[in-house]
Design a protein around this motif. Structure first.
Motif, short mmCIF file in Angstrom:
data_model
loop_
_atom_site.label_atom_id
_atom_site.label_comp_id
_atom_site.label_asym_id
_atom_site.label_seq_id
_atom_site.Cartn_x
_atom_site.Cartn_y
_atom_site.Cartn_z
N GLN A 1 0.87 -1.26 0.14
CA GLN A 1 0.15 0.05 -0.10
C GLN A 1 0.87 1.35 0.02
OE1 GLN A 1 -2.87 -0.68 3.02
NE2 GLN A 1 -3.64 1.53 2.83
N LEU A 2 1.87 1.26 0.75
CA LEU A 2 2.71 2.60 0.95
C LEU A 2 3.53 2.71 -0.59
CD1 LEU A 2 4.40 1.81 4.49
CD2 LEU A 2 3.17 3.78 3.65
N LEU A 3 4.01 1.71 -1.18
CA LEU A 3 4.81 1.79 -2.35
C LEU A 3 3.63 2.11 -3.61
CD1 LEU A 3 7.09 -1.37 -2.12
CD2 LEU A 3 7.64 1.14 -2.25
N ALA A 4 2.32 1.84 -3.11
CA ALA A 4 1.46 2.09 -4.31
C ALA A 4 0.96 3.62 -4.35
CB ALA A 4 0.22 1.25 -4.28
N ASP A 5 1.30 4.55 -3.34
CA ASP A 5 0.78 5.86 -3.19
C ASP A 5 1.55 6.85 -4.19
OD1 ASP A 5 3.10 6.42 -1.80
OD2 ASP A 5 2.48 6.96 -0.04
N GLY A 6 2.51 6.32 -4.67
CA GLY A 6 3.07 7.11 -5.84
C GLY A 6 3.82 8.20 -5.33
N SER A 7 4.09 8.42 -4.06
CA SER A 7 4.83 9.58 -3.72
C SER A 7 6.50 9.50 -3.78
CB SER A 7 4.63 9.63 -2.14
OG SER A 7 5.01 8.84 -1.28
N GLU A 8 6.95 10.60 -3.86
CA GLU A 8 8.40 10.66 -4.09
C GLU A 8 9.10 10.44 -2.86
OE1 GLU A 8 9.85 14.05 -5.96
OE2 GLU A 8 7.97 14.41 -7.05
N ARG A 9 10.16 9.60 -2.82
CA ARG A 9 10.99 9.17 -1.54
C ARG A 9 12.41 9.23 -1.98
NH1 ARG A 9 6.56 5.31 -1.33
NH2 ARG A 9 5.44 5.67 0.51
N ILE A 10 13.36 9.56 -0.81
CA ILE A 10 14.64 9.71 -0.85
C ILE A 10 15.12 8.20 -0.82
CG2 ILE A 10 16.60 10.60 0.08
CD1 ILE A 10 15.43 12.89 1.67
N LYS A 11 16.04 7.91 -1.65
CA LYS A 11 16.39 6.45 -1.59
C LYS A 11 17.77 6.53 -0.82
CE LYS A 11 14.97 4.47 -5.86
NZ LYS A 11 13.99 5.71 -6.31
N VAL A 12 17.50 5.58 0.28
CA VAL A 12 18.92 5.61 1.15
C VAL A 12 19.33 4.14 1.36
CG1 VAL A 12 19.52 6.06 3.62
CG2 VAL A 12 17.89 7.71 2.58
N ARG A 13 20.35 3.79 1.33
CA ARG A 13 21.08 2.61 1.53
C ARG A 13 21.49 2.29 3.01
NH1 ARG A 13 21.74 0.83 -3.47
NH2 ARG A 13 23.33 -0.70 -3.04
N ILE A 14 20.94 1.49 3.57
CA ILE A 14 21.25 0.98 4.93
C ILE A 14 21.87 -0.13 5.38
CG2 ILE A 14 20.29 0.93 7.39
CD1 ILE A 14 17.78 2.85 6.17
N ALA A 15 23.05 -0.28 5.88
CA ALA A 15 23.69 -1.67 6.23
C ALA A 15 23.37 -1.94 7.68
CB ALA A 15 25.30 -1.51 6.01
N VAL A 16 22.96 -3.02 7.98
CA VAL A 16 22.69 -3.32 9.33
C VAL A 16 23.33 -4.60 9.69
CG1 VAL A 16 20.92 -4.14 10.99
CG2 VAL A 16 20.24 -2.81 9.00
N LEU A 17 24.47 -3.99 10.90
CA LEU A 17 25.41 -4.96 11.28
C LEU A 17 24.85 -5.27 12.46
CD1 LEU A 17 26.99 -3.44 9.19
CD2 LEU A 17 29.14 -3.75 10.55
N LYS B 1 11.48 18.97 -11.71
CA LYS B 1 10.32 19.12 -10.96
C LYS B 1 10.11 18.00 -10.01
CE LYS B 1 5.24 19.76 -12.06
NZ LYS B 1 5.09 20.82 -11.37
N THR B 2 9.64 18.42 -8.76
CA THR B 2 9.28 17.77 -7.62
C THR B 2 7.87 18.10 -7.43
OG1 THR B 2 9.88 19.03 -5.82
CG2 THR B 2 11.69 17.47 -6.80
N GLU B 3 7.10 17.55 -6.36
CA GLU B 3 5.96 17.93 -5.66
C GLU B 3 6.11 19.46 -5.08
OE1 GLU B 3 4.42 14.97 -3.31
OE2 GLU B 3 4.22 13.55 -4.63
N LYS B 4 7.19 19.71 -4.48
CA LYS B 4 7.43 20.77 -3.63
C LYS B 4 8.33 22.02 -4.10
CE LYS B 4 7.24 17.48 -0.10
NZ LYS B 4 8.19 16.67 0.59
N ASN B 5 8.61 21.97 -5.46
CA ASN B 5 9.79 22.99 -5.91
C ASN B 5 9.21 23.72 -6.93
OD1 ASN B 5 10.15 21.26 -7.90
ND2 ASN B 5 12.38 21.20 -8.01
N SER B 6 7.50 23.98 -7.17
CA SER B 6 7.17 24.58 -8.53
C SER B 6 7.55 26.24 -8.30
CB SER B 6 5.73 24.53 -8.24
OG SER B 6 5.33 24.80 -7.10
N MET B 7 8.00 26.75 -7.03
CA MET B 7 8.35 27.85 -6.74
C MET B 7 9.43 28.42 -7.90
SD MET B 7 10.36 28.94 -3.39
CE MET B 7 9.04 28.91 -2.51
N VAL B 8 10.39 27.32 -8.08
CA VAL B 8 11.62 27.79 -8.74
C VAL B 8 11.28 27.39 -10.29
CG1 VAL B 8 13.39 28.25 -7.10
CG2 VAL B 8 12.92 26.16 -7.93
#
Lengths: 599, 80
Positions: free
Chosen positions: A23-39, A546-553
């Motif tokens: 459901q979260l992935l289907a909402d189409g919102s933009e997300r920062i991609k972060v690579r997390i190593a768990v030791l 273009k993102t959802e938030k930067n239309s001002m520029v």
């Protein structure tokens, strides 16, 4: 998503996690991609799946790498090819008291023996931390240590020198001290978390015997959430403001009906005392740079009357914005956000009326709402949802409220001028615009990762990437700070451009919204052009993604005299500026003059 | 609680955990029948079943369970 907001139902989350993820992935919102190593020093699979849900819900799309079971030390110290090729942005070291192999177990040992144990134990961890820092240079999150459930000697386990609880206390001090002295190292306080959850619930030896989980499976979402709070803070996803209702939220009673003498605030009654505690708590948030605003259905004069109650701890000037009227609260939050140069998503909204919370959630889904059914519940939710998790307490955060107060003074002054340029000149603005210097790198990275609105490319950088860029010879870097007669705004704008023969590609250009309409963008471009010409560069290519938030520029490059080369269907565009006929644009800011004049 | 009641409730747990509304388990279902049912998901499944029936499996039962039939037998004895 409501199911993932604190306080959440851990069992529901784990049972439905696949469905929730979908459901979260289907909402189409933009997300920062972060690579997390768990030791891990114990099993981490379900911790990772719960973290994934909370991260997706906070606008971060994680990719995970997990060490083999209990290989955290080897992977960190001796290296691991798959970890290296994973190239993590963040490293989470999930160790617990199960991993304290030097924990005492003999009452005959002396203070020196215990000291030696402490040294050996901390040196193992320090090897892990320093080699990870050296090899990856990315933020490291380290659990501290939870107290045991079982004790041989009762309370003596805590205060006797050979006690296990006593050893854990000292280890935790060592971890905290390391964190205070080491940039990019953060403690995940599972000692607090296990206490808040309750050690009897936290510990479950069966989970260890069966699956090698270091805690009860039921508390894994709590652990995951605590870790995610640190990660989302690192990526600028913290909230910045609390919009507060007044009647029965900041005081007991209704000011419009009960009058100033009728509302409950102060030490006289139990209820009044509880509201004083809440106001005090909120005032401390303010000291940490969190903005407070009023969002109340009231006549404006009544709202002020309440805040001017002799026992009110919060006074009208403690609020960065006061909206007391009969408009819908969602509109008032938007108006306060616009006034402060923030997005509504930076707000938490607190109201005792569930209907108001519902309306705000439905109109502004990015605003987190807290139903203030009682003071203790409000404090619980505000604090445990941890939307103000501190990772870098930069000087900037601490003075943020002063900066907004200065902005209010500027706005008042603007009204005295009919000509906007005269107003700008009267501000007596001075800018320092120069290459990145090491001391400013944390602030530059922080600003880069949280700026959304005046941000042409919305590129995000880890501290390590930013350090690499600061040393790169084919980059032109500018960071600009702005001072005026009302105060110092600190670093407010960043540009990174990559040189390719005679062309400069602008990879990043952003500016803090609190200096909009001050011509700072002109000063930045002037300096950029100046440096380009010095390096023999003849044209600048600008990119707007273009993102959802930067239309001002969206039209910034056009407004600055760039020519449009290409505009794609998704709204992004490419622009060109030839430098041979460039004329300086900034007429109101003095740039790079050493003396600064304060009034 | 008869077998059919237990299977109905188990089915809803399986469907939630594996996010697959077409799943239908019976006494003979084993982990080989459900693609995502591996040792990692087993932990989550056991915990969701325990929660559904307000009971706890013993360690020996968790590691020794061979099919859903055995799970049902234990639930019948101790589940609610």
């Amino acid at each position: 998503m409501k199911e993932l907001e604190f306080p959440f139902d851990s069992r529901y989350i784990m049972r439905h996690r696949r469905g929730i993820k979908k459901q979260l992935l289907a909402d189409g919102s933009e997300r920062i991609k972060v690579r997390i190593a768990v030791l891990g020093g114990s099993t981490t699979n379900d911790i990772v799946s719960a973290m994934e849900l909370f991260l997706l819900d906070s606008g971060i799309e994680p990719a995970f790498w997990q060490s083999e079971y209990n290989r955290f030390y080897e992977d960190a110290v001796f290296g691991n090819e798959s970890l290296e090729s994973f190239r993590p942005d963040v490293i989470y070291i999930h160790t617990t008291s199960c991993n304290l192999k030097y924990i005492p177990d003999d009452p005959n040992e002396t203070e020196d023996d215990i000291k030696q144990r402490l040294e050996m134990q901390t040196s193992i961890l320090k090897q892990v931390w320093t080699s990870l820092a050296k090899n990856f240079g990315v933020p490291i999150i380290q659990n501290n240590f939870e107290l045991p459930l079982y004790r041989h000697t009762g309370s003596y386990d805590r205060w006797g020198i050979t006690g296990r609880s006593a050893f854990i206390d000292r280890m935790n001090l060592a971890v905290s001290e390391y964190a205070r002295n080491c940039h990019g190292f953060y403690v995940n306080d599972i000692n607090y978390l296990s206490a808040a959850v309750g050690l009897e619930k936290w510990h479950d030896p069966d989970s260890w015997f069966l699956y090698k989980y270091a805690m009860n499976i039921d508390v894994i979402p709590d652990l995951a959430y605590s870790t995610v709070c640190i990660i989302r803070s690192l990526y600028g996803k913290n909230k910045k403001a609390v919009a507060l209702d007044l009647d029965n939220t900041l005081w007991g009673g209704v000011i419009g009906d009960d009058g100033q003498e009728g509302i409950e605030i102060g030490e006289e009654t139990a209820e009044g005392e509880s509201y004083s505690m809440l106001q005090n708590w909120l005032r401390t948030y303010k000291k940490y740079g969190i903005l407070l605003t009023v969002c109340s259905k009231n006549d404006a004069e009544n709202a002020l009357l309440g805040l001017e109650h002799p026992s009110s701890i919060l006074r009208p000037d403690d609020f960065a914005s006061i909206k007391a009227n009969w408009q819908p609260k969602s509109e008032n939050i938007e108006a306060s956000a616009a006034e402060l140069g923030l997005l509504p998503e930076s707000f938490i909204f607190v109201d005792d009326n569930p209907a108001e919370c519902d309306i705000v959630s439905s109109q502004l889904p990015s605003v987190r709402t807290i139903e203030a059914s009682s003071v203790k519940d409000t404090l619980y939710r505000l604090s445990r949802s941890s939307w103000f998790e501190v990772t870098d307490l930069s000087g900037d955060d601490l003075v943020r409220n002063e900066m907004y107060a200065a902005n209010a003074k500027r706005q008042a002054m603007q009204k005295q001028f009919t000509n906007y340029t005269d107003y700008l000149l009267s501000l007596n603005m001075h800018a320092e615009i120069a290459d990145f210097t090491p001391v400013f790198l944390p602030r530059i990275t922080q600003l880069t990762n949280k700026s959304n609105q005046f941000n042409l490319t919305t590129r995000r950088y880890t501290s390590k990437e930013m350090e690499d860029i600061s040393r790169s010879s084919d980059r032109i870097r500018l960071c600009g700070s702005l001072t005026d007669k009302f105060g110092d705004n600190g670093i407010v704008s960043v540009i990174i451009g990559r040189c390719e023969k005679e062309t400069l590609h602008v990879e990043l250009w952003l500016m803090s919204c609190r200096v909009l309409k001050r011509d700072m963008e002109y000063a930045m471009l002037d300096e950029l052009v100046h440096q380009c010409i010095r390096r023999g560069i003849s044209r600048i290519m600008g990119y707007y993604y273009k993102t959802e938030k930067n239309s001002m520029v969206a039209e910034l490059y056009g407004d600055l005299g760039f020519t449009l080369l290409n505009k794609s269907e998704n709204g992004s565009s490419v622009w060109n500026l030839d430098l041979d006929t460039y004329e300086n644009k900034n007429k109101v800011i003095k740039v790079n003059e050493k003396e600064k004049i304060y009034e | 609680m008869n077998d059919q009641d237990i299977i109905t409730r188990l089915n809803s747990v399986f469907r939630d955990v594996f996010d697959d509304d077409s799943l239908s388990v019976n006494e003979n279902t084993t982990s080989a029948d459900i693609e995502d049912w591996d040792s990692i998901e087993h932990i989550n499944l056991i915990s969701a079943v325990e929660d559904e029936f307000s009971m706890q499996f013993r360690m020996r039962e968790v590691s020794g369970m061979k099919n859903v039939g055995e799970m049902i037998a234990i639930i019948k004895e101790r589940g609610q």
